[in-house]
Write a protein that holds these residues in place. Sequence first.
Motif, PDB file in Angstrom:
ATOM      1  N   THR A  34      44.188 -13.859  23.427  1.00  0.00           N
ATOM      2  CA  THR A  34      43.009 -14.690  23.264  1.00  0.00           C
ATOM      3  C   THR A  34      42.044 -14.073  22.257  1.00  0.00           C
ATOM      4  N   THR A  38      41.251  -9.749  25.715  1.00  0.00           N
ATOM      5  CA  THR A  38      41.710 -10.723  26.699  1.00  0.00           C
ATOM      6  C   THR A  38      43.076 -11.267  26.301  1.00  0.00           C
ATOM      7  N   LYS A  40      46.729 -13.527  27.997  1.00  0.00           N
ATOM      8  CA  LYS A  40      47.311 -14.318  29.078  1.00  0.00           C
ATOM      9  C   LYS A  40      48.769 -13.922  29.175  1.00  0.00           C
ATOM     10  N   GLU A  44      48.395 -16.191  33.383  1.00  0.00           N
ATOM     11  CA  GLU A  44      47.319 -15.454  34.067  1.00  0.00           C
ATOM     12  C   GLU A  44      46.411 -14.806  33.031  1.00  0.00           C
ATOM     13  N   LYS A  45      45.121 -15.168  33.076  1.00  0.00           N
ATOM     14  CA  LYS A  45      44.143 -14.626  32.134  1.00  0.00           C
ATOM     15  C   LYS A  45      43.748 -13.219  32.570  1.00  0.00           C
ATOM     16  N   ARG A  47      41.525  -9.793  31.515  1.00  0.00           N
ATOM     17  CA  ARG A  47      40.468  -9.175  30.718  1.00  0.00           C
ATOM     18  C   ARG A  47      40.616  -7.676  30.884  1.00  0.00           C
ATOM     19  N   LYS A  93      39.089  -9.017  40.201  1.00  0.00           N
ATOM     20  CA  LYS A  93      38.693 -10.199  39.431  1.00  0.00           C
ATOM     21  C   LYS A  93      37.244 -10.047  38.998  1.00  0.00           C
ATOM     22  N   TYR A  96      34.213 -14.569  36.347  1.00  0.00           N
ATOM     23  CA  TYR A  96      34.845 -15.750  35.733  1.00  0.00           C
ATOM     24  C   TYR A  96      36.255 -15.979  36.276  1.00  0.00           C
ATOM     25  N   ARG A  98      38.778 -14.049  36.077  1.00  0.00           N
ATOM     26  CA  ARG A  98      39.841 -13.429  35.284  1.00  0.00           C
ATOM     27  C   ARG A  98      40.286 -12.162  36.003  1.00  0.00           C
ATOM     28  N   THR A  99      41.548 -11.834  35.852  1.00  0.00           N
ATOM     29  CA  THR A  99      42.037 -10.568  36.376  1.00  0.00           C
ATOM     30  C   THR A  99      41.517  -9.455  35.481  1.00  0.00           C
TER      31      THR A  99
END
Length: 159
Positions: A34, A38, A40, A44-45, A47, A93, A96, A98-99
């Motif tokens: 991204t 970041t 995916k 799975e997003k 960070r 997490k 937001y 995100r993991t």
Amino acid sequence: MYLSKRKAILVISTSVLVLFFTYTDTKSQDIKITDGDTIKINGEKIRFSGIDTPELKQNCIKEGQSNPCGITAKQILVDKIGNNKVICISEGKDKYKRTLAECFVNDESLSSYLVRSGYAFAYRKYSKKFIPDEDYARINKIGIWGMKFKYPWDYRRNN
């Protein structure tokens, strides 16, 4: 020549085990990058925890010229990952959803690599882990440390 029942079972069992380990080892990852911090993996997003990179639209100034340091940070990550498998260790997490994770390619931390390359900052608000890498890049004027820049958190606040 026929195999005995015992040898046939051994050959079949060995073949199944080899197939299983080959499949799980080479199972592909769908990786999308991204921005500089970041990614995916299989939807799975993730960070990267403890670091912050320039935003994609962010520019730095080097020798009077605008430099797309946010895009460069992303490209450095793209090049480092290449076709390699990424392994991430989840740390929970964020707000937001995100993991948050530290991710590795060939046992090398991507976060450490980005900070040491001068295209990410140790995000001291959340972690002190990457400060030595940042000190190295800053002292040696590597990456954005050889430019005029805004910290990503300041850039986000003003844009």
